[in-house]
Enzyme design. Sequence first.
Site, short mmCIF file in Angstrom:
data_model
loop_
_atom_site.label_atom_id
_atom_site.label_comp_id
_atom_site.label_asym_id
_atom_site.label_seq_id
_atom_site.Cartn_x
_atom_site.Cartn_y
_atom_site.Cartn_z
CB SER A 108 -0.96 0.12 1.16
OG SER A 108 -1.82 1.09 1.13
CG HIS A 112 -0.16 12.97 1.29
ND1 HIS A 112 -1.37 13.40 0.64
CD2 HIS A 112 -0.26 11.94 2.07
CE1 HIS A 112 -1.94 12.46 1.17
NE2 HIS A 112 -1.59 11.62 2.07
CG HIS A 122 -4.29 4.96 -2.91
ND1 HIS A 122 -5.29 4.11 -4.01
CD2 HIS A 122 -4.02 3.84 -1.96
CE1 HIS A 122 -5.49 2.85 -3.47
NE2 HIS A 122 -4.97 2.83 -2.24
CG ASN A 124 -4.46 -0.95 -2.27
OD1 ASN A 124 -4.97 -2.21 -2.60
ND2 ASN A 124 -5.19 -0.04 -2.69
CB THR A 125 -1.21 -5.07 -5.92
OG1 THR A 125 0.24 -5.23 -5.35
CG2 THR A 125 -1.32 -4.02 -6.93
NE ARG A 126 -7.44 -5.23 -1.13
CZ ARG A 126 -7.62 -4.51 -2.11
NH1 ARG A 126 -6.79 -3.53 -2.21
NH2 ARG A 126 -8.93 -4.20 -2.53
CG HIS A 156 -6.90 7.44 -16.28
ND1 HIS A 156 -7.96 6.70 -15.87
CD2 HIS A 156 -7.19 8.69 -15.67
CE1 HIS A 156 -8.58 7.17 -14.81
NE2 HIS A 156 -8.21 8.32 -14.80
#
Length: 286
Positions: A108, A112, A122, A124-126, A156
Amino acid sequence: MVDFDKRKARASAWFRTLRDDIVAAFEALEQARADGSPVRFDVTETRRGEDGGGGLMSVMRGGAVFEKVGVNVSTVHGMLGDRAQKAMAARGVPGMAEDPRFWASGISLVAHMQNPHTPAVHMNTRMFWTPHAWWFGGGADLNPCIEYAEDTAHFHAKLRAACDAHDPDYYVRFRAWADEYFFVPHRGRARGVGGIFYDDLNTGDWDADFAFTQSVGQAFLPAFLPVTERRLDVAATEADRETQLVHRGLYAEYNLVYDRGTKFGLETGHDANAVLMSLPPIAKWP
């Protein structure tokens, strides 16, 4: 019979590798603008309450590029409490009351930035496992306080390429999911300019789903670094800084009230400082 212990080990090792790559890239970016003194993340080992597992919390503060950036990685396991069991059941996972074991691993990241013209971000991968089900989740979203259309388009485009390499429907689905997920209902607006978000990904092909999750993680630096480097030297006014701090308040509201990862981490006893790493160092409210 599938050996999920090996699959868990593969996923956990890869999340750690991704963390190492991102930390090295961010340190190099910061070092290039430093006065010659070494620039490093502060790294702290984290533990998960009375149950098993933990990870690394890596935070860098007060740099020329990053005002605060955290890159956390963890692998945790144990028994889900009643609230978490109910949440799993609501998501269609059977048998949790009879066998509430779980295992989860992931990375994660929240950054800033110093310059208000450089967007916060931001990612994250999980992977999540129970004796009854497994799935992958993650995504990334860009959070500029001052939007530049070309930055949004670049971010994008990189995420779309990562999605299209695996399924032509993924980008449209997961972009729409991000728009829905990263929306702040009490403010009636999105927290940023979106990205992709996916959860509960289990097509029945673990290797394919893991490969897609790896692609999402690998797309992050090519999506974010060029945007960052493009805006580092844009002159910022006091009004720009005010806009940035108010926007950070919106980000904090979202993460404390709605974010699934924040809720899960606190409810399952993970290190509170690591869970709340995503909060900005300074914010304002109108």
